[in-house]
Design an enzyme around this catalytic site. Structure first.
Site, PDB file in Angstrom:
ATOM      1  N   HIS A  71       0.838  -1.203   0.000  1.00 39.75           N
ATOM      2  CA  HIS A  71       0.000   0.000   0.000  1.00 39.75           C
ATOM      3  C   HIS A  71       0.870   1.248   0.000  1.00 39.75           C
ATOM      4  O   HIS A  71       1.916   1.301   0.646  1.00 39.75           O
ATOM      5  CB  HIS A  71      -0.979   0.014   1.181  1.00 39.75           C
ATOM      6  CG  HIS A  71      -0.369  -0.006   2.545  1.00 39.75           C
ATOM      7  ND1 HIS A  71       0.118   1.137   3.157  1.00 39.75           N
ATOM      8  CD2 HIS A  71      -0.176  -1.006   3.433  1.00 39.75           C
ATOM      9  CE1 HIS A  71       0.573   0.835   4.363  1.00 39.75           C
ATOM     10  NE2 HIS A  71       0.421  -0.469   4.557  1.00 39.75           N
ATOM     11  N   ASP A  73      -0.133   4.367   0.919  1.00 43.76           N
ATOM     12  CA  ASP A  73      -0.467   5.397   1.915  1.00 43.76           C
ATOM     13  C   ASP A  73       0.243   5.143   3.237  1.00 43.76           C
ATOM     14  O   ASP A  73       0.652   4.015   3.550  1.00 43.76           O
ATOM     15  CB  ASP A  73      -1.975   5.488   2.133  1.00 43.76           C
ATOM     16  CG  ASP A  73      -2.591   4.179   2.640  1.00 43.76           C
ATOM     17  OD1 ASP A  73      -2.229   3.103   2.100  1.00 43.76           O
ATOM     18  OD2 ASP A  73      -3.420   4.221   3.562  1.00 43.76           O
ATOM     19  N   GLU A 135      -5.062   1.918   2.401  1.00 37.45           N
ATOM     20  CA  GLU A 135      -5.074   0.701   3.226  1.00 37.45           C
ATOM     21  C   GLU A 135      -5.276   1.045   4.689  1.00 37.45           C
ATOM     22  O   GLU A 135      -5.966   0.310   5.429  1.00 37.45           O
ATOM     23  CB  GLU A 135      -3.758  -0.064   3.036  1.00 37.45           C
ATOM     24  CG  GLU A 135      -3.721  -1.441   3.686  1.00 37.45           C
ATOM     25  CD  GLU A 135      -3.219  -1.437   5.124  1.00 37.45           C
ATOM     26  OE1 GLU A 135      -3.314  -2.477   5.793  1.00 37.45           O
ATOM     27  OE2 GLU A 135      -2.739  -0.375   5.580  1.00 37.45           O
ATOM     28  N   GLU A 136      -4.681   2.147   5.133  1.00 38.36           N
ATOM     29  CA  GLU A 136      -4.689   2.495   6.550  1.00 38.36           C
ATOM     30  C   GLU A 136      -6.064   2.940   7.050  1.00 38.36           C
ATOM     31  O   GLU A 136      -6.276   3.075   8.251  1.00 38.36           O
ATOM     32  CB  GLU A 136      -3.669   3.606   6.826  1.00 38.36           C
ATOM     33  CG  GLU A 136      -2.216   3.238   6.504  1.00 38.36           C
ATOM     34  CD  GLU A 136      -1.625   2.246   7.489  1.00 38.36           C
ATOM     35  OE1 GLU A 136      -2.355   1.757   8.366  1.00 38.36           O
ATOM     36  OE2 GLU A 136      -0.422   1.965   7.373  1.00 38.36           O
ATOM     37  N   HIS A 357       3.832   3.120  12.247  1.00 36.52           N
ATOM     38  CA  HIS A 357       2.982   4.175  12.816  1.00 36.52           C
ATOM     39  C   HIS A 357       3.659   4.973  13.923  1.00 36.52           C
ATOM     40  O   HIS A 357       3.030   5.834  14.536  1.00 36.52           O
ATOM     41  CB  HIS A 357       1.646   3.616  13.349  1.00 36.52           C
ATOM     42  CG  HIS A 357       0.841   2.873  12.340  1.00 36.52           C
ATOM     43  ND1 HIS A 357      -0.429   2.389  12.627  1.00 36.52           N
ATOM     44  CD2 HIS A 357       1.097   2.514  11.053  1.00 36.52           C
ATOM     45  CE1 HIS A 357      -0.902   1.771  11.555  1.00 36.52           C
ATOM     46  NE2 HIS A 357       0.011   1.828  10.582  1.00 36.52           N
TER      47      HIS A 357
END
Length: 384
Positions: A71, A73, A135-136, A357
């Site tokens: 992904h 993002d 995706e997040e 994250h």
């Protein structure tokens, strides 16, 4: 090839592809690299035109291909105590710092760097690249891509999703279902609570029912479940409502999630809570105020990845790495989407999920090197 991957990763980190923003510049950059390697590239925009998935193929239009998926993002950096610019990659002490280095632009960079090698090695089974948006925030791009691929005649056989697993082989995770529930009542003075419809009170009754279901789900854990915990879980994420002590709150909002081990549990929870709302809560609310009610918004429902007795890509990676076992993880990925449309799928990628994250997110250079080594092996094995 390692230095080429690091250079590409630095460029990718420089695109601030936070889920709330466009990813088009990053997708355009990836597309250019893949076209230069001889790939057929499709840029599949979403309805807004500001987000896109990239689907690219090296090799013939044929069944049996291998999908390399990641992904594009990243999560926000606001409010995090970064000690460096999160969107300017820094190489220091064997680590590559920057937002997305670990989750999961490192894997994407390795795939892009090796695209020319795939073009040189490809045989009668193609290599595919699937780089998605959002995706997040509910796997929005992955879901759209899976729907698009399911309508096509060409059927890839395998998918490798390069989420950070410290290069450990992962064959299973739970699903992830996220919901926002809005309660609409009527306000009034707190001294006469019977004259209003207290939205927060009804939200708490809804939560109580979810917590009862949480207990029931423990008893439904499948025998021999590979997950930890072994049962479907429910989490109350946030409850917003009310203004002050002596005012009846007219509105409330509840955010909650479920991590199902199977579709049966997912259906059980949804059907049970929907019945409770329709038969108990809403009739009570509307008996006191006609306009009162409860509405539910599905923020995302992403299927899990189920361990399967037969899995080509798992067995191929085992043979290349000498891994004796495979793992299940608690976090959710897009892997189940590929499995759902008929592919064997596994997760294996560079970096530790503990870094994902986080402020000062980093990827160890050694992890990127191991990823390149694995991809080298897959290219040789799949390209024959």
């Amino acid at each position: 090839m390692l230095e080429r991957s690091i250079d590409i990763l630095g460029d990718l980190v420089g695109f601030p592809t936070i889920s709330s923003d466009s990813n088009m510049d990053a997708i355009g950059y990836m597309a250019e690299i893949l076209r230069d390697a001889g790939a057929r590239v499709e840029i599949l925009r979403d309805a807004s035109g500001q987000k896109a998935n990239l689907w690219a193929t090296i090799g013939p239009e044929a069944d049996g291909g291998l999908v390399l998926s990641g992904h594009s993002d990243v999560v926000p950096v606001a409010g995090q105590p970064w000690r460096r610019d999160p969107f300017a990659m820094v190489r220091q002490d064997g680590r590559l710092y920057g937002r997305g280095t670990c989750d999961m632009k490192g894997f994407i960079a390795a795939c892009l760097a090796l695209a020319p090698q795939m073009a040189a090695a490809v045989g009668d089974r193609p290599f595919h690249f699937a780089f998605t948006h959002d995706e997040e925030v509910g796997c929005l791009g992955g879901r759209a891509l899976a729907e698009e691929l399911s309508r096509r005649e060409i059927r890839p056989a395998m998918a490798l999703i390069g989420e950070p697993t410290s290069m450990q082989l992962v064959e299973g995770h739970k699903g992830c279902c996220e919901y926002t529930v809005r309660f609409t009542g009527t306000g009034g003075h707190g001294s006469s609570p019977e004259l209003g419809v207290n939205a927060v009170e009804y939200a708490t009754r809804y939560i109580t029912r979810l917590l009862e279901l949480r207990a029931e789900l423990k008893a439904r854990a499948p025998e021999g479940s590979p997950f930890e915990p072994p049962h479907t879980t429910i989490n109350i994420g946030a409850l917003h409502g009310g203004t002050i002590h002596n005012v009846i709150p007219a509105e409330a909002q509840l955010d909650w999630e479920m991590r199902p081990v199977n579709m049966a549990d997912q259906d059980f929870v949804k059907e049970t809570i929907a019945r409770f709302v329709a038969q108990d809560l809403v009739p009570e609310m509307q008996a006191r105020a006609e306009g009162a009610g409860i509405s539910t918004e599905v923020m995302g429902e992403v299927c899990g990845l189920l361990p399967m007795p037969e899995n080509q890509v798992r067995d191929m990676i085992r043979g290349l790495t000498g891994a004796n076992g495979v793992n299940c993880v608690p976090f959710n990925t897009e892997a189940g989407l590929f499995q759902q449309i008929g592919m064997d799928a596994v997760i294996c990628g560079p970096g530790s999920i503990a870094q994902a994250h986080q402020p000062d997110e980093y990827l160890e250079v050694d992890q990127l090197a191991k990823c390149l080594e694995l991809l080298d092996g897959l290219i040789a094995a799949h390209g024959r």
